[in-house]
Design an enzyme around this catalytic site. Structure first.
Site, PDB file in Angstrom:
ATOM      1  CG  ASN A 170      -0.425  -0.079   2.491  1.00 48.44           C
ATOM      2  OD1 ASN A 170       0.725  -0.473   2.644  1.00 48.44           O
ATOM      3  ND2 ASN A 170      -1.177   0.324   3.489  1.00 48.44           N
ATOM      4  N   GLY A 213       2.729  -5.210   7.406  1.00 45.98           N
ATOM      5  CA  GLY A 213       1.741  -5.994   6.672  1.00 45.98           C
ATOM      6  C   GLY A 213       0.661  -6.469   7.613  1.00 45.98           C
ATOM      7  CB  SER A 214      -1.841  -9.101   7.238  1.00 48.84           C
ATOM      8  OG  SER A 214      -1.027 -10.201   6.900  1.00 48.84           O
ATOM      9  CD  GLU A 266       5.084   0.321  12.528  1.00 44.61           C
ATOM     10  OE1 GLU A 266       3.857   0.393  12.775  1.00 44.61           O
ATOM     11  OE2 GLU A 266       5.921   1.086  13.015  1.00 44.61           O
ATOM     12  CG  LEU A 267       1.430  -6.102  12.698  1.00 48.16           C
ATOM     13  CD1 LEU A 267       1.177  -7.106  13.803  1.00 48.16           C
ATOM     14  CD2 LEU A 267       1.987  -6.780  11.462  1.00 48.16           C
ATOM     15  CB  CYS A 322      -2.212   0.571   8.479  1.00 46.79           C
ATOM     16  SG  CYS A 322      -0.859   1.691   8.278  1.00 46.79           S
ATOM     17  CD  GLU A 368      -6.091  -3.125   8.441  1.00 43.66           C
ATOM     18  OE1 GLU A 368      -5.642  -4.285   8.427  1.00 43.66           O
ATOM     19  OE2 GLU A 368      -5.364  -2.128   8.394  1.00 43.66           O
TER      20      GLU A 368
HETATM   21  P1  NAP Z   1       0.494  -9.063   3.855  1.00 38.78           P
HETATM   22  O1  NAP Z   1      -0.337  -9.949   3.009  1.00 38.78           O
HETATM   23  O2  NAP Z   1       0.784  -9.466   5.236  1.00 38.78           O
HETATM   24  O3  NAP Z   1       1.848  -8.838   3.032  1.00 38.78           O
HETATM   25  C1  NAP Z   1       2.865  -8.016   3.512  1.00 38.78           C
HETATM   26  C2  NAP Z   1       4.197  -8.569   3.056  1.00 38.78           C
HETATM   27  O4  NAP Z   1       4.403  -9.827   3.678  1.00 38.78           O
HETATM   28  C3  NAP Z   1       4.286  -8.806   1.560  1.00 38.78           C
HETATM   29  O5  NAP Z   1       5.598  -8.504   1.121  1.00 38.78           O
HETATM   30  C4  NAP Z   1       4.031 -10.296   1.456  1.00 38.78           C
HETATM   31  O6  NAP Z   1       4.583 -10.888   0.308  1.00 38.78           O
HETATM   32  C5  NAP Z   1       4.743 -10.777   2.698  1.00 38.78           C
HETATM   33  N1  NAP Z   1       4.364 -12.115   3.139  1.00 38.78           N
HETATM   34  C6  NAP Z   1       3.191 -12.754   2.976  1.00 38.78           C
HETATM   35  N2  NAP Z   1       3.261 -14.004   3.512  1.00 38.78           N
HETATM   36  C7  NAP Z   1       4.519 -14.140   4.039  1.00 38.78           C
HETATM   37  C8  NAP Z   1       5.210 -15.179   4.718  1.00 38.78           C
HETATM   38  N3  NAP Z   1       4.620 -16.342   4.990  1.00 38.78           N
HETATM   39  N4  NAP Z   1       6.487 -14.956   5.100  1.00 38.78           N
HETATM   40  C9  NAP Z   1       7.093 -13.784   4.838  1.00 38.78           C
HETATM   41  N5  NAP Z   1       6.489 -12.770   4.182  1.00 38.78           N
HETATM   42  C10 NAP Z   1       5.216 -12.934   3.799  1.00 38.78           C
HETATM   43  O7  NAP Z   1      -0.140  -7.603   3.942  1.00 38.78           O
HETATM   44  P2  NAP Z   1      -0.675  -6.679   2.747  1.00 38.78           P
HETATM   45  O8  NAP Z   1      -2.002  -7.163   2.342  1.00 38.78           O
HETATM   46  O9  NAP Z   1       0.363  -6.497   1.693  1.00 38.78           O
HETATM   47  O10 NAP Z   1      -0.776  -5.292   3.499  1.00 38.78           O
HETATM   48  C11 NAP Z   1      -1.897  -4.909   4.153  1.00 38.78           C
HETATM   49  C12 NAP Z   1      -1.691  -4.928   5.657  1.00 38.78           C
HETATM   50  O11 NAP Z   1      -0.565  -4.147   6.030  1.00 38.78           O
HETATM   51  C13 NAP Z   1      -2.864  -4.313   6.371  1.00 38.78           C
HETATM   52  O12 NAP Z   1      -3.223  -5.075   7.483  1.00 38.78           O
HETATM   53  C14 NAP Z   1      -2.313  -2.957   6.792  1.00 38.78           C
HETATM   54  O13 NAP Z   1      -2.966  -2.394   7.893  1.00 38.78           O
HETATM   55  C15 NAP Z   1      -0.905  -3.283   7.099  1.00 38.78           C
HETATM   56  N6  NAP Z   1      -0.087  -2.057   7.093  1.00 38.78           N
HETATM   57  C16 NAP Z   1       0.433  -1.602   8.272  1.00 38.78           C
HETATM   58  C17 NAP Z   1       1.186  -0.434   8.291  1.00 38.78           C
HETATM   59  C18 NAP Z   1       1.805   0.094   9.555  1.00 38.78           C
HETATM   60  O14 NAP Z   1       2.740   0.889   9.459  1.00 38.78           O
HETATM   61  N7  NAP Z   1       1.374  -0.295  10.729  1.00 38.78           N
HETATM   62  C19 NAP Z   1       1.396   0.258   7.107  1.00 38.78           C
HETATM   63  C20 NAP Z   1       0.844  -0.237   5.944  1.00 38.78           C
HETATM   64  C21 NAP Z   1       0.118  -1.410   5.955  1.00 38.78           C
HETATM   65  P3  NAP Z   1       3.713 -11.146  -1.025  1.00 38.78           P
HETATM   66  O15 NAP Z   1       3.272  -9.807  -1.492  1.00 38.78           O
HETATM   67  O16 NAP Z   1       4.683 -11.777  -1.928  1.00 38.78           O
HETATM   68  O17 NAP Z   1       2.571 -12.026  -0.625  1.00 38.78           O
END
Ligand code: NAP
Length: 475
Positions: free
Chosen positions: A154, A230-231, A250-251, A284, A378
């Site tokens: 994002n 990420g998530s 950071e979730l 997020c 969320e």
């Molecule tokens: P995500 O599905 O968790 O993916 C985030 C990253 O993790 C991607 O690079 C993904 O790779 C990787 N990943 C997925 N499975 C993994 C595994 N088993 N081992 C290691 N890495 C893995 O999250 P998203 O959908 O991209 O992002 C949305 C989430 O991020 C939301 O919950 C949002 O609130 C959160 N977020 C938090 C912040 C903050 O600063 N707190 C900022 C922005 C977003 P792939 O893309 O290759 O699957």
């Protein structure tokens, strides 16, 4: 509209590497292929860790690290429009917002450069105890070791910047795995870093199967810290699997904002309309739950809904667009299901709730029960709820009624009310008289509860990537 993102290789040990396998990246708006990127596997990930470890054997002095970081900020400025268009093309982020992200990344690198120059330990007052008398002691801040960085789709540029710039400021080499849906911004940044004369191995970028690359980062003992945005599902599992590493998370959030009747309601309506739907709610800290003191509820709704309806939906590469697509069809279907669940349970859709072509209209939901997904999970889509409350106690209980705790907000002209909310809201940040979506890049940004366990912002992140070494000298 054309961008330069077409075909990119991986960066390992200072070399741009093809692997024979490619990943296509598609526009979330048109579905067209934006470009393709070489696909890494676990062997590439191991080579990247080798390269990072080798780089750290010849430490870069702080002044060199700072100079490189400043040069990257300069390159980001010179190639600002190209960078913004790359973000817009691969993430479907409207150009207006993509330009802001590109500017913020300059700021992140600039602040990180300052931290590189400031990094210092403490003097320990040894004669403060009898045992210490006659000794001189101080600490040094040493780089923790190789950092693994995993970033989401994002903010494909600035969240990468928030990982690699402070890690480098701390003297750590990085193995970065950006989101598979948005690798081009990260690879363009890597190009700017090599142009800024970052020596080989200090930054390695791998795109490919998340679990395969993630497993190497988790299992390889040379990777001493993993910084993840990420998530929660993925993040907390990484922390469980690597108890001996520093796993910095950071979730997500289900961002609440409280509006007291004494607030400037026109100003509130304007700020919330802009911040509940920016990047289609895929931030997020997108405004998701609006709680309004009952006396002001009808007036705020009547000011807010027309502003939401005035937002322009469309092609992210169109200058006029405010709200673009969700990242993929699966996300769109999920958000539509959550809206439908609310509607079936008796909630009222004040506006939106349906598609315009492939785009989800900005949606405002009233009367949503607190246990509905739109009220406590969320949404990560262009949806917010709005509900009246009677007392500040009620509002705070509603705002806290989530497993998340990243940022929350309150609008009021009463300082005492604001400070009471600051005291009682269980969030990493409380924003007063501004949307809780606000973030400047020097802030300590991060959450409590399920939202994470760290603070980002170069001055804070750099601490996570260093360890104190104590030096005691007998005089
Ligand atoms: P995500 O599905 O968790 O993916 C985030 C990253 O993790 C991607 O690079 C993904 O790779 C990787 N990943 C997925 N499975 C993994 C595994 N088993 N081992 C290691 N890495 C893995 O999250 P998203 O959908 O991209 O992002 C949305 C989430 O991020 C939301 O919950 C949002 O609130 C959160 N977020 C938090 C912040 C903050 O600063 N707190 C900022 C922005 C977003 P792939 O893309 O290759 O699957």
């Amino acid at each position: 509209m054309a961008t330069t993102a077409s075909e990119k290789k991986l960066l390992i040990a200072g070399e741009w590497v093809e692997t024979g396998d490619w990943v296509d990246v598609r526009s979330p708006y048109s579905g067209e292929v934006v470009g393709r990127v070489a696909k890494a596997g676990s062997d590439d990930a191991r080579r990247a860790v080798d390269a990072a470890e080798a780089a750290m054997r010849e430490p870069l002095p702080a002044h060199k690290r700072a100079e490189i970081l400043v040069r990257v900020a300069g390159h980001l400025g010179r190639r600002h429009e190209e960078v913004a268009r790359t973000i817009a093309a691969e993430a479907g982020k409207p150009l207006k917002a993509a330009r802001v992200e590109a500017s913020r990344a300059m700021s992140t690198f600039t602040f990180a450069a300052v931290e590189a120059r400031k990094l210092a330990g403490d003097m320990i007052p040894m004669d403060a105890s009898q045992a210490g008398a006659g000794k001189l002691a101080f600490t040094q801040r040493r780089p923790i070791g190789v950092v693994g960085a995993i970033s989401p789709f994002n903010f494909p540029l600035n969240l990468v910047a928030h990982k690699i710039a402070p890690a480098l400021a701390a003297g750590c080499a990085v193995v970065l795995k950006p989101a598979s849906q948005t690798p081009f911004s990260a690879l363009l940044l890597a190009e700017l870093m090599t142009d800024a004369e970052l020596p080989p191995g200090w930054l390695n970028v791998l795109v490919g199967p998340a679990s395969e690359i993630g497993d190497v980062l988790v299992e390889d003992e040379r990777v001493r810290a993993i910084t993840f945005t990420g998530s929660g599902e993925v993040g907390w599992k990484l922390a469980e699997r690597a108890p001996r590493k520093r796993i910095k998370l950071e979730l997500g959030n289900a961002t609440p904002v409280i509006v007291e009747a004494d607030a400037d309601l026109e100003d509130v309506a304007t700020r919330l309309a802009a911040n509940a739907f920016s990047f289609a709610g895929q931030s997020c800290i997108s405004v998701q739950r609006i709680y309004v003191q009952r006396a002001a509820y009808d007036e705020l709704v009547s000011r807010f809904v027309p502003k939401v309806e005035a937002l322009t939906l469309g092609d992210p590469l169109d200058e006029a667009t405010d709200v673009g697509p969700l990242i993929d069809a699966g996300s769109r279907e999920r958000v539509l299901e959550w809206i439908e669940e609310a509607r079936t349970a008796g909630a009222v859709i004040l506006t939106g709730g349906s598609l315009e072509g492939e785009l989800l209209r900005p949606t405002v939901i009233a009367n949503a029960a607190p246990e509905l997904k739109v009220s406590c999970e969320e949404v990560f889509g262009p949806v917010c709820t709005i509900a009246p409350y009677d007392t500040l106690d009620d509002a705070i209980a509603l705002a806290n009624g989530t497993r998340y705790g990243l940022q929350a907000g309150i609008f009021t002209s009463n300082l005492r009310t604001a400070l009471e909310a600051v005291e009682r809201l269980e969030f990493g940040g409380v924003i007063v008289n501004e949307a809780p979506t606000f973030r400047a890049d020097q802030m300590p940004y991060g959450g409590v509860k399920d939202s994470g366990n760290t603070r980002e912002g170069p001055a804070y992140a750099v601490r996570e990537f260093t360890e104190d070494r104590l030096v005691v000298i007998d005089l």
